[in-house]
Write a protein that holds these residues in place. Structure first.
Motif, PDB file in Angstrom:
ATOM      1  N   HIS A   1       0.860  -1.190   0.000  1.00 10.52           N
ATOM      2  CA  HIS A   1       0.000   0.000   0.000  1.00 10.52           C
ATOM      3  C   HIS A   1       0.893   1.235   0.000  1.00 10.52           C
ATOM      4  O   HIS A   1       1.154   1.839   1.037  1.00 10.52           O
ATOM      5  CB  HIS A   1      -0.912  -0.005   1.225  1.00 10.52           C
ATOM      6  N   ILE A   2       1.383   1.597  -1.179  1.00  8.77           N
ATOM      7  CA  ILE A   2       2.182   2.816  -1.295  1.00  8.77           C
ATOM      8  C   ILE A   2       1.280   4.022  -1.060  1.00  8.77           C
ATOM      9  O   ILE A   2       1.637   4.967  -0.358  1.00  8.77           O
ATOM     10  CB  ILE A   2       2.867   2.891  -2.672  1.00  8.77           C
ATOM     11  N   SER A   3       0.109   3.995  -1.652  1.00  4.87           N
ATOM     12  CA  SER A   3      -0.964   4.866  -1.228  1.00  4.87           C
ATOM     13  C   SER A   3      -1.781   4.057  -0.218  1.00  4.87           C
ATOM     14  O   SER A   3      -1.392   2.950   0.153  1.00  4.87           O
ATOM     15  CB  SER A   3      -1.818   5.298  -2.414  1.00  4.87           C
ATOM     16  N   THR A   4      -2.883   4.576   0.265  1.00  7.62           N
ATOM     17  CA  THR A   4      -3.616   3.877   1.323  1.00  7.62           C
ATOM     18  C   THR A   4      -5.107   3.826   1.013  1.00  7.62           C
ATOM     19  O   THR A   4      -5.595   4.521   0.124  1.00  7.62           O
ATOM     20  CB  THR A   4      -3.410   4.569   2.680  1.00  7.62           C
ATOM     21  N   ASN A   5      -5.819   2.982   1.780  1.00  8.89           N
ATOM     22  CA  ASN A   5      -7.276   2.927   1.698  1.00  8.89           C
ATOM     23  C   ASN A   5      -7.823   2.597   3.084  1.00  8.89           C
ATOM     24  O   ASN A   5      -7.067   2.528   4.064  1.00  8.89           O
ATOM     25  CB  ASN A   5      -7.745   1.925   0.640  1.00  8.89           C
TER      26      ASN A   5
END
Length: 240
Positions: A141-145
């Protein structure tokens, strides 16, 4: 003993009488509620916060992440059951006579001590062998959720829990202090994995582990290992 202490003693006596099947059900209910609360808080902030995103897109939600997040619920429930076992066998003693000032001091102590322990634990999780085996999945998860907080290897989840239990064995924290800390931990973890800054930029000067602070860690894995604060990263030279 005042009214609040009497009520607290009554609740603790009730929990003391729980059978182990009741403890299993209770721990699952609590941890499912916390899981859903975190997701709900994440979605609410995403819908109502109009600050710009830290990264262009949120991390896509995958079925494997969903299953792993459910496993995290199970691991957290196991830690809670272990805590109940230690309590019922006298290893953990819950304080009942703390004043409001004492509770505030205990919450601050828990935040700082757990932040220090999590810093070293998190730093160790980035050692090459450990990272490949345990922590690498979280950093997909380099970006997130809204599931990123729960996308952890089971050993990581249990490891975090064991550090908490070690502190509870070492000192008789109030059940109020523990409950407040755990709620703050959940909220902080949820906010820390948003894809938009939640805190004002000025908070950085107060050594707060802001959303951008943790997002930077997902972009540069050699920096920002702290959780609640940036104190330890600044002290040990890993701050960015």
């Amino acid at each position: 003993m005042d009214y609040h202490e009497t009520v607290l003693s009554g609740y603790l006596h009730l929990f003391w009488q729980f059978s182990w099947p009741q403890w299993v059900i209770f721990s699952l209910i609590i941890n499912v509620f916390m899981y859903l609360f975190s997701i709900g808080l994440y979605v609410f902030i995403e819908k109502t916060c109009h600050k710009s995103q830290l990264q262009e897109k949120n991390q896509p939600v995958t079925i494997s992440d969903f299953y792993l997040s459910l496993l995290t619920i199970g691991c957290n429930s196991f830690v809670m059951l272990l805590g109940a076992f230690l309590w019922k066998n006298g290893w953990i003693v819950l304080g009942q006579n703390q004043s409001m000032f004492d509770i505030l001091a205990e919450v601050i102590a828990l935040l700082l001590l757990m932040d220090l322990l999590m810093y070293f634990f998190h730093f160790a999780a980035h050692l090459p062998f450990v990272y490949k085996t345990l922590h690498g999945k979280h950093h997909e998860h380099i970006s997130t959720n809204f599931l990123s907080l729960f996308v952890l290897h089971p050993f990581e989840t249990i490891g975090f829990g064991l550090m908490m239990l070690a502190l509870l064995i070492g000192y008789d924290f109030s059940v109020f202090s523990i409950s407040i800390y755990l709620l703050l931990n959940l909220i902080w973890g949820t906010i820390g994995h948003l894809n938009r800054e939640f805190f004002p930029a000025s908070f950085d000067r107060f050594f707060v582990g802001t959303t951008r602070f943790h997002n930077q860690h997902h972009l540069d894995e050699s920096k920002n290992f702290g959780f609640y604060t940036s104190i330890w990263d600044r002290l040990f030279g890993t701050y960015k």
